[in-house]
Design a protein around this motif. Structure first.
Motif, PDB file in Angstrom:
ATOM      1  N   ALA A 178      -0.064  -3.862  -3.579  1.00  0.00           N
ATOM      2  CA  ALA A 178       0.336  -2.969  -4.337  1.00  0.00           C
ATOM      3  C   ALA A 178      -0.745  -2.810  -5.484  1.00  0.00           C
ATOM      4  N   TYR A 179      -1.158  -3.825  -5.957  1.00  0.00           N
ATOM      5  CA  TYR A 179      -2.086  -3.956  -7.045  1.00  0.00           C
ATOM      6  C   TYR A 179      -3.679  -3.270  -6.517  1.00  0.00           C
ATOM      7  N   VAL A 180      -3.792  -3.843  -5.293  1.00  0.00           N
ATOM      8  CA  VAL A 180      -5.161  -3.312  -4.899  1.00  0.00           C
ATOM      9  C   VAL A 180      -5.208  -2.015  -4.512  1.00  0.00           C
ATOM     10  N   GLY A 181      -4.064  -1.577  -3.828  1.00  0.00           N
ATOM     11  CA  GLY A 181      -4.057  -0.323  -3.242  1.00  0.00           C
ATOM     12  C   GLY A 181      -3.945   0.819  -4.525  1.00  0.00           C
ATOM     13  N   LYS A 182      -3.309   0.463  -5.506  1.00  0.00           N
ATOM     14  CA  LYS A 182      -3.237   1.355  -6.941  1.00  0.00           C
ATOM     15  C   LYS A 182      -4.780   1.265  -7.315  1.00  0.00           C
ATOM     16  N   HIS A 183      -5.479   0.266  -7.428  1.00  0.00           N
ATOM     17  CA  HIS A 183      -6.715   0.409  -8.124  1.00  0.00           C
ATOM     18  C   HIS A 183      -7.764   0.918  -6.816  1.00  0.00           C
ATOM     19  N   ALA A 191      -7.006   4.577  -7.960  1.00  0.00           N
ATOM     20  CA  ALA A 191      -7.587   4.796  -9.123  1.00  0.00           C
ATOM     21  C   ALA A 191      -8.950   4.980  -9.315  1.00  0.00           C
ATOM     22  N   TYR A 192      -9.659   4.320  -8.322  1.00  0.00           N
ATOM     23  CA  TYR A 192     -11.233   4.688  -8.144  1.00  0.00           C
ATOM     24  C   TYR A 192     -11.649   6.130  -7.513  1.00  0.00           C
ATOM     25  N   LEU A 193     -10.883   6.255  -6.536  1.00  0.00           N
ATOM     26  CA  LEU A 193     -11.074   7.670  -6.068  1.00  0.00           C
ATOM     27  C   LEU A 193     -10.670   8.772  -6.810  1.00  0.00           C
ATOM     28  N   ASN A 194     -10.000   8.347  -7.737  1.00  0.00           N
ATOM     29  CA  ASN A 194      -9.377   9.642  -8.521  1.00  0.00           C
ATOM     30  C   ASN A 194     -10.394   9.520 -10.089  1.00  0.00           C
ATOM     31  N   THR A 195     -10.791   8.714 -10.294  1.00  0.00           N
ATOM     32  CA  THR A 195     -11.520   8.781 -11.807  1.00  0.00           C
ATOM     33  C   THR A 195     -12.863   9.934 -11.692  1.00  0.00           C
ATOM     34  N   PHE A 243       1.001  -1.168  -0.311  1.00  0.00           N
ATOM     35  CA  PHE A 243      -0.099  -0.137  -0.251  1.00  0.00           C
ATOM     36  C   PHE A 243       0.787   1.397  -0.117  1.00  0.00           C
ATOM     37  N   GLN A 244       2.140   1.253   0.620  1.00  0.00           N
ATOM     38  CA  GLN A 244       2.893   2.383   0.762  1.00  0.00           C
ATOM     39  C   GLN A 244       3.390   2.670  -0.764  1.00  0.00           C
ATOM     40  N   LYS A 245       3.828   1.435  -1.425  1.00  0.00           N
ATOM     41  CA  LYS A 245       4.212   1.600  -2.832  1.00  0.00           C
ATOM     42  C   LYS A 245       3.073   2.145  -3.576  1.00  0.00           C
ATOM     43  N   ALA A 246       1.852   1.809  -3.507  1.00  0.00           N
ATOM     44  CA  ALA A 246       0.680   2.341  -4.323  1.00  0.00           C
ATOM     45  C   ALA A 246       0.516   3.661  -4.084  1.00  0.00           C
ATOM     46  N   GLY A 247       0.924   4.531  -2.982  1.00  0.00           N
ATOM     47  CA  GLY A 247       0.731   5.901  -2.619  1.00  0.00           C
ATOM     48  C   GLY A 247       0.032   6.175  -1.260  1.00  0.00           C
ATOM     49  N   LYS A 272     -15.349  -3.592 -10.362  1.00  0.00           N
ATOM     50  CA  LYS A 272     -15.023  -3.670 -12.177  1.00  0.00           C
ATOM     51  C   LYS A 272     -13.354  -3.051 -12.189  1.00  0.00           C
ATOM     52  N   ILE A 273     -13.244  -1.799 -11.575  1.00  0.00           N
ATOM     53  CA  ILE A 273     -11.934  -1.203 -11.791  1.00  0.00           C
ATOM     54  C   ILE A 273     -10.616  -2.162 -11.341  1.00  0.00           C
ATOM     55  N   ILE A 274     -11.211  -3.057 -10.157  1.00  0.00           N
ATOM     56  CA  ILE A 274      -9.913  -3.868  -9.923  1.00  0.00           C
ATOM     57  C   ILE A 274      -9.685  -5.236 -10.706  1.00  0.00           C
ATOM     58  N   LEU A 275     -10.750  -5.629 -11.437  1.00  0.00           N
ATOM     59  CA  LEU A 275     -10.702  -6.732 -12.113  1.00  0.00           C
ATOM     60  C   LEU A 275      -9.992  -6.389 -13.593  1.00  0.00           C
ATOM     61  N   LYS A 276     -10.609  -5.259 -13.997  1.00  0.00           N
ATOM     62  CA  LYS A 276     -10.207  -4.800 -15.470  1.00  0.00           C
ATOM     63  C   LYS A 276      -8.717  -4.910 -15.855  1.00  0.00           C
ATOM     64  N   ASP A 277      -7.782  -4.938 -14.995  1.00  0.00           N
ATOM     65  CA  ASP A 277      -6.327  -4.591 -15.297  1.00  0.00           C
ATOM     66  C   ASP A 277      -5.439  -6.154 -14.996  1.00  0.00           C
ATOM     67  N   LEU A 278      -6.158  -6.981 -14.555  1.00  0.00           N
ATOM     68  CA  LEU A 278      -5.861  -8.109 -14.491  1.00  0.00           C
ATOM     69  C   LEU A 278      -4.776  -8.713 -15.727  1.00  0.00           C
ATOM     70  N   ALA A 279      -3.636  -9.271 -15.471  1.00  0.00           N
ATOM     71  CA  ALA A 279      -3.049  -9.839 -16.396  1.00  0.00           C
ATOM     72  C   ALA A 279      -3.595 -10.843 -17.420  1.00  0.00           C
ATOM     73  N   ALA A 280      -3.259 -10.972 -18.588  1.00  0.00           N
ATOM     74  CA  ALA A 280      -3.533 -12.011 -19.577  1.00  0.00           C
ATOM     75  C   ALA A 280      -3.169 -13.308 -19.234  1.00  0.00           C
ATOM     76  N   LYS A 281      -1.870 -13.396 -18.755  1.00  0.00           N
ATOM     77  CA  LYS A 281      -1.411 -14.767 -18.455  1.00  0.00           C
ATOM     78  C   LYS A 281      -0.728 -14.741 -16.943  1.00  0.00           C
ATOM     79  N   ASN A 282      -0.580 -15.722 -16.439  1.00  0.00           N
ATOM     80  CA  ASN A 282       0.138 -16.094 -15.187  1.00  0.00           C
ATOM     81  C   ASN A 282       1.531 -15.681 -15.179  1.00  0.00           C
ATOM     82  N   MET A 283       1.926 -14.929 -14.211  1.00  0.00           N
ATOM     83  CA  MET A 283       3.431 -14.430 -14.056  1.00  0.00           C
ATOM     84  C   MET A 283       4.338 -15.430 -13.584  1.00  0.00           C
ATOM     85  N   THR A 284       5.389 -15.719 -14.423  1.00  0.00           N
ATOM     86  CA  THR A 284       6.273 -16.981 -13.979  1.00  0.00           C
ATOM     87  C   THR A 284       7.375 -16.218 -13.125  1.00  0.00           C
ATOM     88  N   ILE A 285       8.074 -17.135 -12.383  1.00  0.00           N
ATOM     89  CA  ILE A 285       9.456 -16.583 -11.450  1.00  0.00           C
ATOM     90  C   ILE A 285      10.405 -16.167 -12.570  1.00  0.00           C
TER      91      ILE A 285
END
Length: 332
Positions: A301-306, A309-313, A35-39, A187-200
């Motif tokens: 950070a993903y949750v915090g950023k979104h 984003a919701y607050l600032n749309t 959350f700190q990283k998100a702002g 909706k705003i949280i789910l719309k930016d999910l990656a198209a594929k799973n991130m690997t190591i």
């Protein structure tokens, strides 16, 4: 008129201020760091495990207090004037890695989190837990408490590997907005999910210096050898060497055990997306548990950023503004 001034102040508070947050059940700080990283500005944290609190305080400028949740009062939380309360109440009573027995007492800490949030009456809260909480008897009780206190609720289960984390780790997030609408943020949280799973390899490249590693399975009916070209399975609080009696599983990423090693404690922290500069201290047993309990930093950070984003749309700005315009008309 006076209400116009109130409206403008509330809008400026949401749109222009770095939101402040308190982290309950902070552990070593995965949720806080994300959350700190998100702002967000984290202003206080609490946990009752001294080893985790010691690590937290080595890595943050604000303080984590060693305190049991039942010794924290709403009045004390209010004294920090936070915009958000965030936290991940212990999940062992729900987790597939635990005993899945809600009578053991830790499930009550979910209700304690709800009690503190509702009594402190912060504008927002974020609660994280395992996805199995959806099948619990405790969650409906907490939801009822939040609704009775006036929170609009968004419930979402996220796969960390679709949120910037090289790990198949499903986690439940409950986001509450005082006076808000249910599912307003979903909706705003789910719309930016990656198209594929991130690997190591996607996240760390060749940092580990191996293509294959051992992760101790819960039973030998499951595989134990994984490739860095896939997401890690959930990082748990258990990390063991390869047993001499290990038998190759059909699903193993390689059958050549000479190419396989277990990951180190700090490598597992990297899969939890803690930065290499994050300082860990303590025994291996404690560290494995602390790291396994943590919220992946990048998932947080993903949750915090979104949320920001919701607050600032413009849409949320107009909806918030319209509520106060309607109030002005009512009182004109």
């Amino acid at each position: 008129m006076q209400l116009s001034i109130i409206r403008r102040i509330c809008l400026e508070r949401i749109m222009n201020k770095m939101p402040t947050a308190i982290d309950l059940f902070c552990g070593c700080g995965g949720l806080s760091l994300g959350f700190q990283k998100a702002g967000f500005k984290i202003i206080r944290a609490f946990d009752n495990w001294d080893k985790a609190v010691a690590i937290y305080n080595k890595n943050f400028n604000h303080k984590a207090e060693l305190k049991d949740a039942y010794d924290i009062t709403p009045k004390y939380l209010k004294s920090f004037n936070p915009d958000f309360i965030i936290g991940g109440p212990p999940c062992q009573d729900y987790s597939s890695a635990g005993k899945q027995d809600e009578t053991l007492g830790r499930a009550n800490l979910t209700l304690r989190f709800a009690e503190l949030v509702c009594a402190a009456h912060t504008d927002w809260f974020v609660m994280e837990n395992v996805d199995r909480i959806l099948k619990s008897e405790t969650l409906p009780k907490a939801l009822k408490m939040f609704k009775n206190a006036g929170y609009g609720l968004t419930q979402v289960v996220l796969d960390a590997s679709l949120c910037g984390t090289p790990q198949k780790r499903k986690r439940f997030f409950l986001i509450g907005e005082l006076g808000g609408r249910d599912n307003a943020i979903k909706k705003i949280i789910l719309k930016d999910l990656a198209a594929k799973n991130m690997t190591i390899r996607d996240y760390l490249g060749r940092e580990f210096g191996t293509d294959y590693y051992y992760r101790h399975p819960r039973s030998y009916a499951r595989r134990g050898i994984f490739s860095i070209d896939e997401p890690s399975p959930t990082v748990r609080g258990v990390n063991r060497p390869i047993p001499k009696t290990y038998k190759i599983h059909p699903g193993d990423a390689t059958k050549d055990l000479s190419k396989v090693r277990p990951l180190t404690t700090l490598e597992r922290a990297r899969i939890q997306t803690f930065p290499p500069t994050f300082q860990f201290e303590g025994s291996k047993t404690d560290l494995e548990q602390i790291i396994g309990n943590a919220v992946p930093v990048e998932l947080a950070a993903y949750v915090g950023k979104h949320i920001l984003a919701y607050l600032n749309t413009p849409k949320s700005y107009k909806e918030f503004d319209m509520e106060y315009i309607q109030l002005e008309l009512k009182f004109d």
